[in-house]
Scaffold this motif. Sequence first.
Motif, mmCIF file in Angstrom:
data_model
loop_
_atom_site.group_PDB
_atom_site.id
_atom_site.type_symbol
_atom_site.label_atom_id
_atom_site.label_comp_id
_atom_site.label_asym_id
_atom_site.label_seq_id
_atom_site.Cartn_x
_atom_site.Cartn_y
_atom_site.Cartn_z
ATOM 1 N N ASP A 42 0.805 -1.203 0.075
ATOM 2 C CA ASP A 42 0.109 -0.045 0.099
ATOM 3 C C ASP A 42 0.764 1.245 -0.053
ATOM 4 O O ASP A 42 1.934 1.267 0.820
ATOM 5 N N TYR A 43 0.394 2.076 -0.669
ATOM 6 C CA TYR A 43 1.148 3.548 -0.848
ATOM 7 C C TYR A 43 0.565 4.535 0.124
ATOM 8 O O TYR A 43 -0.617 4.680 0.343
ATOM 9 N N GLY A 44 1.328 4.756 1.214
ATOM 10 C CA GLY A 44 0.703 5.958 2.131
ATOM 11 C C GLY A 44 0.782 7.457 1.566
ATOM 12 O O GLY A 44 1.110 7.605 0.435
ATOM 13 N N SER A 48 1.941 7.913 -2.382
ATOM 14 C CA SER A 48 0.953 8.005 -3.268
ATOM 15 C C SER A 48 0.860 9.429 -3.923
ATOM 16 O O SER A 48 0.576 9.436 -5.027
#
Lengths: 656, 656
Positions: A42-44, A48
Amino acid sequence: MATGVNKTAHAFDKTRLEGMLLRRFFYAPAFEIYRGVAGLYDYGPPGSSLQANIINEWRKHFIIEEGMLEIDSTILTPAPVFETSGHVARFADWMVKDTKTGDVLRADHLVKNVLEARLAGDKEARGIAAEPKEEEALKKQSKRKDKAAKAAPVKLSDEVAAEYERILAQIDNYSGPELGQLCRDHKIVNPDTGNEVTEPQPFNLMFTTSIGPTGQHPGYLRPETAQGHFVNFQRLLEFNNGRVPFASAQIGRSFRNEISPRAGLLRVREFTMAEIEHFVDPDDKRHERFNEVRDVELNLLDRHTQAAGSSAPKRMTVGEAVGKGVIANETLGYFVARIYLFLTKIGINPKRLRFRQHMANEMAHYATDCWDAEIENSTGWTECVGCADRAAYDLTVHAKRTGAPLVVREALKEPIVTEKEVPEFNKKLMGKTFGKDLPVVTQTVSTMSEEELIKLKGQLAQGEAVIKSADGREFKLTPEILTIERQTLKQSIREFTPNVIEPSFGLGRILYTLLEHSFWSREQDADRSVLSLPVVVAPTKVLIVPLSTKKFDELVQEVSSKLRKAGVFSRVDDSNQSIGRRYARNDELGTPFGVTLDFASLQNRTMTLRERDTTEQLIGGIDEVLAVVVDLCNGAIGWGEACERLERYTGQQNVD
Amino acid sequence: MATGVNKTAHAFDKTRLEGMLLRRFFYAPAFEIYRGVAGLYDYGPPGSSLQANIINEWRKHFIIEEGMLEIDSTILTPAPVFETSGHVARFADWMVKDTKTGDVLRADHLVKNVLEARLAGDKEARGIAAEPKEEEALKKQSKRKDKAAKAAPVKLSDEVAAEYERILAQIDNYSGPELGQLCRDHKIVNPDTGNEVTEPQPFNLMFTTSIGPTGQHPGYLRPETAQGHFVNFQRLLEFNNGRVPFASAQIGRSFRNEISPRAGLLRVREFTMAEIEHFVDPDDKRHERFNEVRDVELNLLDRHTQAAGSSAPKRMTVGEAVGKGVIANETLGYFVARIYLFLTKIGINPKRLRFRQHMANEMAHYATDCWDAEIENSTGWTECVGCADRAAYDLTVHAKRTGAPLVVREALKEPIVTEKEVPEFNKKLMGKTFGKDLPVVTQTVSTMSEEELIKLKGQLAQGEAVIKSADGREFKLTPEILTIERQTLKQSIREFTPNVIEPSFGLGRILYTLLEHSFWSREQDADRSVLSLPVVVAPTKVLIVPLSTKKFDELVQEVSSKLRKAGVFSRVDDSNQSIGRRYARNDELGTPFGVTLDFASLQNRTMTLRERDTTEQLIGGIDEVLAVVVDLCNGAIGWGEACERLERYTGQQNVD
């Protein structure tokens, strides 16, 4: 910008980088609190935002600059599409299983890891492994951070060592059975358990699912976005007024069920791609804007150099490369150069960027030429962009399967006039003569070549002729039954299947290598890390730092609203930490500029401006500083010019 | 902008709109050449660009304006996550099968279609169906363009008709067994075949797949992006310096395996969502920017109005709604108002936008309050945005399942001081006295309430006490073994699970309703369609029309490069069609402005500027016109002001 700053005082430290990326939530293993699943990230917020900025720049550089047709097609894909494209049959890696534990390993990775470990053990035994440079070279040679096989210090014979080197140099070229043979020949077992492994089996990398409530539509998650372009070709062509060349472009998620993903963002199961399909006349692969890139210099590692066992790229302009036939055609060369310009613009180090041509047996059978943009990083050279001339393959197979006319029809300026022998049958008489054999006779004549027809015409002129059908029977023909005449045919439409040049970007790989290339530590303190991301992709452009909360709220509002109106993305850090710590945090986040609001700001409406890499500070009136920051963020000026427009800040201000 | 333009001269024609959207490739059924799969659509260049512009505006309006933390989490999700969230058990629709053909139907849609058809037949039999208004009203009542069940003109008794109306009014509230009962009671069969249908079965709407080569990780494609926020809560909180309130935001693809998708973009199997999770202190749901929206007026259809059988919304300000308790709290009200502002900014007609509150039994059991933004379109009122107060449900269930502390720890300004009875054991003596029963005794005392401890303390003061363990055994305690003392405890940290306010946007539904709201035909010619998309979302802002090719190439280059530098997206149409036809095409594409380059441009450097809705044309020097166009596209001026800055074009220019 960073004159006088020593960015190489400390050696690159991957552990520190990874720790920082996790701590600052650039990205993190997905579903971590559920103990995660390998290959999903997941990109934080900063990751992101960095990704969004890279995409934005990509859109400008390719789609907008070249007027490409952007599309957004579905991820879910019914099975027949990938049957046609060849993915169902061939989109696979070879896997082996541990014969006792059932653990699954990718066959080529297993061979590679074990042989590399043995070579490392050999070097150690020969007493040369202590040299750190050797080890690093070995590490770089490896494309992935796979779990290292144990390196027992065992000396190998010179012949065996050479054999291992030879195998490793062409590890990408072995088939499954060949990999199995290598395991048997070299007694390669699972290094984690010491158990033997099974024969390599192909494992298709596409995720399967079922569409609809009754399971009647088996489907796949696309492993690339390309098919979405091809199946929409007719509508795209019509949108472009029926003319080629034109390009479609798509940015979207793709999925590959990697056997054992282990190298962070470099090998994942779900990733964002950006793909261009440039449709071009197969007879004319010139590119009208080629002159604009003709002089771009590239590091090219062509297939001949590789075949000769070297990996030293040649430096030449793209004009030279196309001229000499190193790159197959202008359009392919144009895109290779445009890829280079894009990657260096967003911050990839040009010295660690090369273009490697696919070897003949590495390329898909239909492709004419293919170049990968490879970026060097701590795991070696990683393919980040592919750029292939796929010829007419894709459109041809889809047209054949579906019957859709995936072709361009072009009005010829000069109609093509051809002369041709045309047979004409007297059907009535033929029916009487041949009865149920009539179709056989017609078929036999109709499939004759020009040459055969001329010969037959000659025989008929003599009175009669005998022809032989495919099944060997003979039929007698007379001039009453068949006449053959030379006719003039005029063709005013040219119909052709366009070829496709496909630049295909793995955005996660680009993002990760960019982070490596941007990462360094301050000379005076290895713990103070900096990400020197270019302004154009930096997640946040400006950090606003009020000395404390409450008192400065109004000024913070003013500055942040003015920046927002100017289209500059800023963030406020009003945490309780010292200004120094807040800046240090934002050096790690790659924020290029910071402005501080303090008591002098309240009294004199001044503001200081700090540059990330040099940590230099300037001072001026709030609006004056804002004007400079906006120019810096738009790329209108560099830090040098900023230093001329504002006073250097000495750390002392007049506050009553 | 469109003064004097009659946009309602022709009634809305859905067939014409759909034809145009397909012809101009806004979107098209995916894999059309493979005869497609229901519920999957590809966006072509204008649709893709419109979607990108809506997303861009959304990002500005929500993420940038409010400093939200954007994330990008994976679509692939391991099964345990959706087991925890409740999706595996409950994310289902009821389906029935045709008992003979096996065709699958959604149970509620079946009941709805059949009863609506019967009511229509009843009206026809009563001789009132001929009135087109009635029919239209009926059509609007239907939420979807489902295949209409045949409407035989059969008169119903007044009681039956009323019963049908009553059922339809609460069609969303029936359980599966209730739907089955309705089918039996009202002899509802598959209208396509006349066959009976099976009992309703739940059908889970999530697509399943398997992650990894051995199938050891069953997974789902996410049906919403929300869980990606919740599982990353700890990292997000840390990124925000440990403080609430804050919001995370995500734009991404989600998937729902709809039983029978039939309404174009309104009910699809793969779609793009934009979701916000705003984390807030459960004890303080005020919003610091509430004052900025307090006076926004909304059409609110609250649950009491609906329960009373009415669907007439009340018009009130959001300040009033929160003040009166119609909307549960300030933060929820704030987002409802911000959603309204966003939708109307991108071009949704405010008169066709209402907020409907969920009925008590329609809402998830944990939710406190929920409002849907519903947009009226040719299929009725369609939910396009949901805005729910989900309380602490999500974080609580994930924390419980994983053990991760998904909580906020807040330093209390004033520590909370409490007094408490605290038991202290003499472990050594207890061991001697109770042997292996020691744990039972300790456990029994430790789980006593404050009241019980006080009672026990009193007994011990008397000399001894008898306690009873959970399994009914009695133990004798003495003051030597156990002392109970009142102690003062100081709590300086408050730990709480934040509540979540969730605005959730279905971008495809918004995009489609926006297209309907923007579509009209020229008064003088119903075949000349126009899409009056606002400049901010229009796929192309400026069309550049050269009179012919070649001659004007240089000017076209100049104008398009100047627009590009100003950040304005333009396209050139240099096809062979007449200028009028090229403009007409771009009216359909929603391009707000056009500039024409002709011989006067070559001679006098003038250029004409055309506005889409009015078709008015202005003229001026090329750079002058460009300045006006850039201001128009940035929203700095409107068409009225443009008319003041440039001369009206009379259709005649001086060309030598």
